[in-house]
Design an enzyme around this catalytic site. Sequence first.
Site, short mmCIF file in Angstrom:
data_model
loop_
_atom_site.label_atom_id
_atom_site.label_comp_id
_atom_site.label_asym_id
_atom_site.label_seq_id
_atom_site.Cartn_x
_atom_site.Cartn_y
_atom_site.Cartn_z
N HIS A 1 0.81 -1.21 0.00
CA HIS A 1 0.00 0.00 0.00
C HIS A 1 0.84 1.26 0.00
O HIS A 1 0.45 2.29 -0.55
CB HIS A 1 -0.93 0.03 1.22
CG HIS A 1 -1.72 1.29 1.31
ND1 HIS A 1 -1.35 2.36 2.09
CD2 HIS A 1 -2.84 1.69 0.66
CE1 HIS A 1 -2.22 3.35 1.94
NE2 HIS A 1 -3.13 2.96 1.09
N CYS A 2 2.03 1.22 0.58
CA CYS A 2 2.77 2.46 0.86
C CYS A 2 3.56 3.00 -0.33
O CYS A 2 3.31 4.10 -0.80
CB CYS A 2 3.71 2.25 2.04
SG CYS A 2 2.84 1.97 3.60
N ILE A 3 4.53 2.23 -0.80
CA ILE A 3 5.51 2.77 -1.74
C ILE A 3 4.88 3.15 -3.09
O ILE A 3 5.20 4.21 -3.64
CB ILE A 3 6.69 1.79 -1.94
CG1 ILE A 3 7.28 1.39 -0.58
CG2 ILE A 3 7.76 2.41 -2.83
CD1 ILE A 3 7.74 2.55 0.26
N VAL B 1 1.82 4.07 -3.60
CA VAL B 1 0.66 4.94 -3.42
C VAL B 1 1.02 6.27 -2.77
O VAL B 1 0.65 7.35 -3.25
CB VAL B 1 -0.42 4.22 -2.57
CG1 VAL B 1 -1.57 5.16 -2.24
CG2 VAL B 1 -0.92 2.98 -3.30
N ASP B 2 1.76 6.23 -1.66
CA ASP B 2 1.97 7.41 -0.84
C ASP B 2 2.61 8.59 -1.57
O ASP B 2 2.23 9.75 -1.32
CB ASP B 2 2.79 7.06 0.39
CG ASP B 2 2.04 6.11 1.31
OD1 ASP B 2 0.85 5.85 1.06
OD2 ASP B 2 2.64 5.62 2.28
#
Length: 437
Positions: free
Chosen positions: A275-277, A279-280
């Site tokens: 989810h992080c890399i 998307v953020d």
Amino acid sequence: MTSTNPLARFAARMTDRSAVIGIIGLGYVGLPLASRFSELGYPVVGLDVDAAKVAELNADGGFRRYVGLTRESVRFSAPFTATTDFSEAADCDALIICVPTPLGKYHDPDIGYILDAARSVRPHLRSGQVIALESTTYPGTTEDDMLPVLARDDLTVGEDIFVVYSPEREDPGNASFSIRQIPKVVSGVTENCLRAAEALYGGAVDTLVPVASTRVAEMTKLLENIHRAVNIGLVNEMKTLADRMGIDIFDVIRAAATKPFGFTAFYPGPGVGGHCIPVDPFYLTWKAREYGVHTRFIELAGEINRYMPEFIVEKLMDALNGERKALNGARVLVLGVAFKKNIDDMRESPSVMVIEGIAAKGGEVVYADPHVPVLTLADGSRHASCVADAGTVASMDAVVIATDHDAFDYEMIGREAKLIVDTRGRFPASLAKVTRA
């Protein structure tokens, strides 16, 4: 005597561990946090809109499925119950929001889950409660977007209720760092809110990192993930250049990593997932436009990382051509479809894009992943994992190492595979049947 000061009353309940902790969103962030507070002796109420998940969690089986935890692998010395009934928020002294923050169709941030959670608990708020947001989001979300949804005339923020932001720092599959060991950034809408954040998390983690505002904390989380995204993009670009020059990028990284200062090793792969890399960074690029800033560096890293699955399919085609075979009609086994090793998290996994790319070129592709028994592709088709045994590996024209789970038998794969396209550096490039990708 019980204090009439709401902050002091909350702090006292955290100290004597009578506070009830509510976790909103029971996934990869919320469940480990629930288990940590329960381990410390706090009663925990998990709130989620997914009735099937709630039923499974109450029956114990969901812990393994959702976060790789079981009741036996964590110490539950206090009750944990899951529910879809948000009126139970009234019984909680702290409400910690751990919901997804996906991207929309045009890479615009979707904070709808955060706002829905705030709307769901608003009617049930009472004096002395702490509302903490842990979801990754852009600077200003806590105060400009969530706070107005929570606002009630009968409850003053900083006096009656306390709104805080403390970004999650989960790393699924990493057994080296527990919630307790990872320093936790905490912030509050007011000074009293910050004190409430310290009371909430102070007993659960070894080190608190208080910051000046919720915006600083929100930006901190984005910087952490953008730092990884940019450096992964850099090393992936270096990989494509090294490939053209006939240089093994893994040899280069190993050598560079011997420098004791000024260098941090990042490793290439089939792209970025989770989810992080992936998307953020887009949360910040979207917000930056409001200030007239074009974040070219961040966007370039995203472009490079998104190209990696295509690069791997091209390398597979080249490797097959070297054996006088076409990808069209070739039997290809993709090993690993989770976005990182030893977990079952499929969010934004580049391995799926590799599979779809091979199929689009006419390859007869199957996959093996002991953590992901069934895979659903973008076209809605469902595929079952095969077993990567010697017979299966030997029957394939090529094997692609997409996610290097420890469960795979690499010695057998090296012996039985006709051709190996290795995106993770598990095999020496000097092995004749190995192609780096």
